[in-house]
Each structure stands twice: as C-alpha cells, then as structure tokens.
Motif scaffolding. Sequence first.
Motif, short mmCIF file in Angstrom:
data_model
loop_
_atom_site.label_atom_id
_atom_site.label_comp_id
_atom_site.label_asym_id
_atom_site.label_seq_id
_atom_site.Cartn_x
_atom_site.Cartn_y
_atom_site.Cartn_z
N LYS A 178 0.86 -1.19 0.00
CA LYS A 178 0.00 0.00 0.00
C LYS A 178 0.89 1.24 0.00
O LYS A 178 1.69 1.44 0.92
CB LYS A 178 -0.91 0.00 1.23
CG LYS A 178 -1.92 -1.14 1.24
CD LYS A 178 -2.79 -1.07 2.48
CE LYS A 178 -3.82 -2.20 2.48
NZ LYS A 178 -4.68 -2.13 3.71
N ILE A 179 0.75 2.05 -1.04
CA ILE A 179 1.63 3.20 -1.26
C ILE A 179 0.84 4.49 -1.15
O ILE A 179 -0.23 4.63 -1.75
CB ILE A 179 2.28 3.14 -2.67
CG1 ILE A 179 2.95 1.79 -2.90
CG2 ILE A 179 3.24 4.31 -2.86
CD1 ILE A 179 4.15 1.53 -2.04
N ALA A 180 1.37 5.46 -0.39
CA ALA A 180 0.83 6.82 -0.35
C ALA A 180 1.84 7.76 -0.99
O ALA A 180 3.03 7.70 -0.68
CB ALA A 180 0.54 7.25 1.08
N ILE A 181 1.35 8.61 -1.88
CA ILE A 181 2.20 9.58 -2.58
C ILE A 181 1.79 10.97 -2.14
O ILE A 181 0.65 11.40 -2.38
CB ILE A 181 2.06 9.44 -4.11
CG1 ILE A 181 2.43 8.02 -4.56
CG2 ILE A 181 2.90 10.48 -4.83
CD1 ILE A 181 2.06 7.73 -6.01
N ILE A 182 2.69 11.71 -1.48
CA ILE A 182 2.41 13.08 -1.08
C ILE A 182 3.50 13.98 -1.66
O ILE A 182 4.65 13.57 -1.78
CB ILE A 182 2.32 13.22 0.46
CG1 ILE A 182 3.63 12.83 1.13
CG2 ILE A 182 1.17 12.37 1.00
CD1 ILE A 182 3.64 13.07 2.65
N TYR A 183 3.11 15.22 -2.00
CA TYR A 183 4.07 16.04 -2.75
C TYR A 183 3.68 17.51 -2.72
O TYR A 183 2.50 17.86 -2.63
CB TYR A 183 4.11 15.58 -4.21
CG TYR A 183 2.78 15.62 -4.92
CD1 TYR A 183 2.44 16.67 -5.77
CD2 TYR A 183 1.84 14.61 -4.73
CE1 TYR A 183 1.22 16.73 -6.41
CE2 TYR A 183 0.60 14.65 -5.37
CZ TYR A 183 0.30 15.70 -6.20
OH TYR A 183 -0.92 15.75 -6.83
N GLU A 184 4.71 18.38 -2.77
CA GLU A 184 4.44 19.81 -2.97
C GLU A 184 3.97 19.95 -4.41
O GLU A 184 4.46 19.27 -5.31
CB GLU A 184 5.68 20.65 -2.66
CG GLU A 184 6.88 20.46 -3.55
CD GLU A 184 6.79 21.30 -4.82
OE1 GLU A 184 6.12 22.34 -4.81
OE2 GLU A 184 7.40 20.89 -5.83
N ILE A 213 4.09 2.27 2.79
CA ILE A 213 5.19 3.12 2.33
C ILE A 213 4.67 4.50 1.97
O ILE A 213 3.63 4.62 1.32
CB ILE A 213 5.88 2.52 1.08
CG1 ILE A 213 6.29 1.06 1.32
CG2 ILE A 213 7.07 3.39 0.66
CD1 ILE A 213 7.37 0.88 2.36
N ILE A 214 5.40 5.54 2.38
CA ILE A 214 5.09 6.91 1.97
C ILE A 214 6.17 7.38 1.01
O ILE A 214 7.36 7.28 1.32
CB ILE A 214 4.98 7.86 3.18
CG1 ILE A 214 3.82 7.44 4.09
CG2 ILE A 214 4.80 9.31 2.72
CD1 ILE A 214 3.70 8.27 5.35
N LEU A 215 5.75 7.88 -0.13
CA LEU A 215 6.66 8.50 -1.10
C LEU A 215 6.42 10.00 -1.05
O LEU A 215 5.30 10.45 -1.31
CB LEU A 215 6.40 7.95 -2.51
CG LEU A 215 6.44 6.43 -2.66
CD1 LEU A 215 6.15 6.03 -4.12
CD2 LEU A 215 7.78 5.86 -2.22
N HIS A 216 7.44 10.77 -0.71
CA HIS A 216 7.26 12.20 -0.44
C HIS A 216 8.23 13.02 -1.28
O HIS A 216 9.44 12.76 -1.29
CB HIS A 216 7.49 12.48 1.05
CG HIS A 216 7.11 13.87 1.47
ND1 HIS A 216 7.38 14.35 2.74
CD2 HIS A 216 6.49 14.88 0.81
CE1 HIS A 216 6.92 15.59 2.83
NE2 HIS A 216 6.38 15.93 1.67
N ALA A 217 7.72 14.02 -1.97
CA ALA A 217 8.55 15.02 -2.66
C ALA A 217 8.27 16.37 -2.01
O ALA A 217 7.17 16.91 -2.16
CB ALA A 217 8.23 15.06 -4.15
#
Length: 437
Positions: free
Chosen positions: A182-188, A238-242
């Motif tokens: 399970k993937i979360a994508i957060i980003y500016e 997992i969190i993917l953060h930019a």
Amino acid sequence: MRRSSIFLSTLAVAAVAGSFVVSPHAQAQQRKEVKIGVIYDYTGPFAAGGSQAAALGTKIAIDMINEKGGVEGYKIVPIYADAQSKVEVAINEATRLLDQEKTNLVMGLYSSAQCVPLAQKVDAAKEFMWANVCTSSSVFKGKNLRYVFRPQVHSDQFGAASCTFLNENAKAKLNKEPKDLKIAIIYEDGPYGTGVATANEETCKKFGMQIVLKEGYTATAPDLSSLVTKLRRARPDIILHAGYNPDITLFWRQAREQGLKWAALFGHGAGYSQYDKLREAFGKDSEYIYTVDPVPAQLLDPKTLAPGLNQLTQEMVKRYKAETKADQVPPHVSMGFNQTWIFLTDVLPRAIKKYGGTDPEALRKAALDTDIPDGGTIQGYGVKFFPPGTEMAGQNERCSPVVMQYLNGKTEVVWPARLRTADAVLPWPKTHSYSNQ
C-alpha cells in the motif's frame, strides 16, 4: 552586430558616421573573459533545502578553473544572483544578468518552479542557459528547446527509482508481493513535486502496487494536519514524499503529533537530501530515511570513474568542509560542482576552439557535441544531450539517480546494486518513533 534581449523584441541601434557597435559577446572576447550569471536561492525556504550547497559547489568549480588559468585563456567572471526562493525574482535576475550585466549565459537554478518559465524565455530569446540542479521533466518535455541544456537527472527518473527499488525488495525485505504493498504519494504541488508524484504513480501502478492516497499541497502551507489525517485513514505501508523545507519538517512534526506510523518513507531529493538539516530537526528519527537523488560523488568507488576524478572529488569535499565547517557533504554540492565542471571543461573549450567564440550559438553547438561516457563525471553518469526535435531536447540522456538511506550517521547508497555501499534496512526497526512494526 546585435544582441538579443530576453524580454525586448527589438533593440534600437543608433549609428553615427565613423562609429560602429560591438556586441557584448565580442567585447568579452576582446577582454578574454566569459561572464556567467549564476542564479541560486541564497535566501528563502529553498536555501536550506539544497540551494546554498549547490551554489557553493558551483563556486568551488569556478574558483578551481580560474586558479588553473581559466578556459583557453579566458577568465571566468561569475556574477552571483539571489533568486530568494521566488519565481519572479529569478526571472528578473536573469533579465538583469543577460541585459544589463551582459553575461554570456545564465547557470544554476535550484527550483523547478523557476526553471520551467525561465528556460522558455531564455530559449525564445536565443540566449544560453545551463541548468545545474532543477529536476522537473516539464522543463524540457515537449518544448523542443534549443539553447537550454541540463546534465542533471530529471523528475521522471526520481519517481521511477523509488518504485523500482520497492518492486525489487518487497518480497525479500517486507515479505510482501509488490501487488500487496500500500503506497501513499504526497508532494508539494509545484513542477518538481508534481513531476515526481506523476512518475511515482505511473511506475508503482506498473508494478501492481496499490496507491491508497495521492495528495498534493502548497510548499508554503502553514498546516498539513488534514493530510496527516488522510494518511492515517489510508494506512499505507510506504510513503513516497517530494518536498522542500520547511514543509518536510512540518509534515513530520504533525505526523508525530497525530501518531501516524509507517514502514518506510522515501524522499526524493530537495529537503530530504540535506542530512544535517534532517538530523537537526528530527534527531535520531532521521536515521533510516530514504532519499532519491544523483549520488554524492564522495560515495562512489573511484575504480568506477575515469582517472583523476576521485582526486577532483576529494578537492571539492575539502573545500566545501573548509568553507562550511560541516561534517556532511550533501548531494547538491556534487550537483552544483559537477554540472559546472562539465560546462567549463567540456562545452566551453569546444565552443571557443571549434565554433569560434562564446556566443549562444557557439555554446549551443558545443553542447550538442558533448559525448561523455558513463564513469566520465564525478557523479558516475555520462553526458549526451537529446537533440532538437526529440521530446526531451536539451536533457542529458545518460544521467541516473540512486536510492540512498541514512544509516548509523552516514549516507549510504542502497540501489542500484552495482553502486551499493550498504544493505537497505526495510522496514524500519521497531524502535523507530514512526515505525508501524
């Protein structure tokens, strides 16, 4: 002779009997100097996110070249400008540098939000721009730029790297098939974050992973608690953060306040590659964070590089530490130094010797001739620019990022395998404050 202006469509030239006008480029050649407008964010939120480190890397490269006598007898004259972490200031500074300071080119640029509009303006005016750090693929994609070049990695590659790493390690490290992650994508939500997030989503979906949340936010947002609440409901592995800085710090603080837990977090350069700043903000919780970025040159095995490059890296590191008194050398130092070194030692000499000068046309032709093999730069990758008429015209086709992790107070490369300096820790240990184990 006539010099184009970045914002004026015409330039009136008055001629009187017995006089003539000499172009600024020709005047610079008569003085045997090349004027470079160097634009970085020395103040504002981007400064601590890597821009200052990149700017110092650029300055070190220019200083070293001048100490060796310059380039083909030309002294490099840098004029440094502060974009103040603002798009309009970056554009105004580029205007001043090209039109008033009469620089031969502009170089630098940390923020993709600045790079995207500035690249199009410079290119339309047939001036020359060399992008050192900004990563958004949208700077080049579909634009067919002719006078703008970037040796640096682009955001499509950033977003793909973290998902590829997870696909290769999910079963062995997490005891899960990729389709069960399970993937979360957060980003500016600027060009940088949006580009990374788009590539994250495309690549992770290609591997069958579950995207349970994809959410953007403004980098200057004063509150991210609603984002944290959504993450708690989504319960990602997992969190993917930019993100930049201080939005990263704000997210982590509010995540801790609301008890958000996860198995691992992957940053994608920018603020996540400033290990000293992360340690200052998070203490021991900065351990085990991942970041995707071009590799810091000092981490590479010298045997994988062309002769002499290891000594070059050591000199860069020595000068950076002497200037900053820092014990960590972030990857942005290598980015600023490497791209500047490529221009000064490969492109500029060819422009002078083969194409007869330092005007934008000579620089453009010289850049298109660049053909550096893998292992030929301090960051390991080679340089060959996509030609005009291709989707990514002006972008380096041989660049590549790595996945790094902060382990035992050090930055280690954990992917790809051929560059690995340590085995990845995944998931985070149970003792980590944010671990869901």
